[in-house]
Scaffold this active site. Structure first.
Site, PDB file in Angstrom:
ATOM      1  N   GLY A   1      -5.206   0.621   9.390  1.00  0.00           N
ATOM      2  CA  GLY A   1      -5.127   0.893   7.959  1.00  0.00           C
ATOM      3  C   GLY A   1      -5.170  -0.405   7.193  1.00  0.00           C
TER       4      GLY A   1
ATOM      5  N   HIS B   1      11.423  -5.138   6.663  1.00  0.00           N
ATOM      6  CA  HIS B   1      11.085  -4.303   7.821  1.00  0.00           C
ATOM      7  C   HIS B   1      12.268  -4.200   8.787  1.00  0.00           C
ATOM      8  CE1 HIS B   1       6.817  -3.127   7.546  1.00  0.00           C
ATOM      9  NE2 HIS B   1       6.712  -4.186   6.762  1.00  0.00           N
TER      10      HIS B   1
ATOM     11  N   ALA C   1      -3.680  -2.965   3.961  1.00  0.00           N
ATOM     12  CA  ALA C   1      -2.371  -3.462   3.555  1.00  0.00           C
ATOM     13  C   ALA C   1      -1.650  -2.395   2.743  1.00  0.00           C
ATOM     14  CB  ALA C   1      -2.527  -4.747   2.735  1.00  0.00           C
ATOM     15  N   ARG C   2      -0.392  -2.188   3.059  1.00  0.00           N
ATOM     16  CA  ARG C   2       0.469  -1.230   2.363  1.00  0.00           C
ATOM     17  C   ARG C   2      -0.061   0.206   2.413  1.00  0.00           C
ATOM     18  NH1 ARG C   2       4.098  -4.176   3.241  1.00  0.00           N
ATOM     19  NH2 ARG C   2       4.875  -5.738   1.823  1.00  0.00           N
TER      20      ARG C   2
ATOM     21  N   LYS D   1       0.863   2.316   7.522  1.00  0.00           N
ATOM     22  CA  LYS D   1       0.621   2.329   8.969  1.00  0.00           C
ATOM     23  C   LYS D   1       1.868   1.979   9.779  1.00  0.00           C
ATOM     24  CE  LYS D   1      -1.628  -2.185   8.741  1.00  0.00           C
ATOM     25  NZ  LYS D   1      -1.276  -2.355   7.329  1.00  0.00           N
TER      26      LYS D   1
ATOM     27  N   THR E   1       5.027  -9.628  15.510  1.00  0.00           N
ATOM     28  CA  THR E   1       4.152 -10.793  15.655  1.00  0.00           C
ATOM     29  C   THR E   1       4.185 -11.707  14.436  1.00  0.00           C
ATOM     30  OG1 THR E   1       2.247  -9.617  14.760  1.00  0.00           O
ATOM     31  CG2 THR E   1       2.583  -9.524  17.158  1.00  0.00           C
TER      32      THR E   1
END
Length: 187
Positions: free
Chosen positions: A10, A55, A12-13, A16, A40
């Site tokens: 997907g 996150h 950005a934003r 996903k 990562t």
């Protein structure tokens, strides 16, 4: 591929990561598997530090599951063999991983070394016994970037996604928070 692997693409934003986390939690709970989150991202500036913290906070708020977190900005091919068939592993995100690899190769990246790292990762995915969910950006839908290194990044991100999509059991494209199945499985 010997395991179950799901590639989630997907922009950005697009939603996903949220979609991938929900899928991973559901899989872990249904099959009583250990849940791993492989990050990562590297916190190279304040804005990225805030994104990472956001996150992490969202994952900590999910009281029903416990994430075993792994920071792995470049060595995914070495990390994957450490997981077992009793693990669900979410890698977020392959696009940042590729960026980190290119950055580590310097201003004039050796494309042969880059291709080797990608091949080693794809092989590690094929051999990993864990249930894998991998998040990546679909970067080829916009304008063609102006710099040589930027074009190298976009080209290899597209080729990485194609190689993975060919071998995994399921591919989902996320747009506006909505999953669009591209290959295998029910949503």
């Amino acid at each position: 591929m010997n395991n179950y692997a799901h590639l989630i693409l997907g922009g950005a934003r697009s939603g996903k990561s949220s979609f991938a986390e929900a899928c991973a939690k559901k899989m872990a709970m249904q099959h009583n598997l250990k849940l791993h989150y492989v990050a990562t991202a590297t916190a190279f500036d304040k804005e990225m530090q805030k994104r990472i913290a956001h996150h992490q906070q969202l994952r900590q708020q999910a009281h029903s599951v416990h994430w075993h977190e792994h920071e792995c900005p470049t060595q995914l091919a070495a990390l994957l063999p450490t997981f077992t068939a009793q693990d669900v592993v979410l890698i977020d995100c392959l696009t940042l991983w590729l960026n980190n690899i290119i950055f580590a190769l310097g201003e004039q990246p050796d494309e042969t070394l880059l291709k080797k790292q990608i091949e080693e990762f794809v092989f590690a995915v094929e051999q990993c016994p864990a249930q894998l969910l991998m998040v990546a950006n679909e970067v080829g839908l916009g304008v063609i970037p102006m710099g040589e290194v930027s074009r190298l990044f976009v080209d290899h991100a597209g080729w990485l996604n194609q190689k993975l999509a060919k071998g995994v059991q399921q591919v989902t494209f996320i747009a506006a928070g909505l999953p669009l199945p591209l290959k295998g499985g029910e949503q």
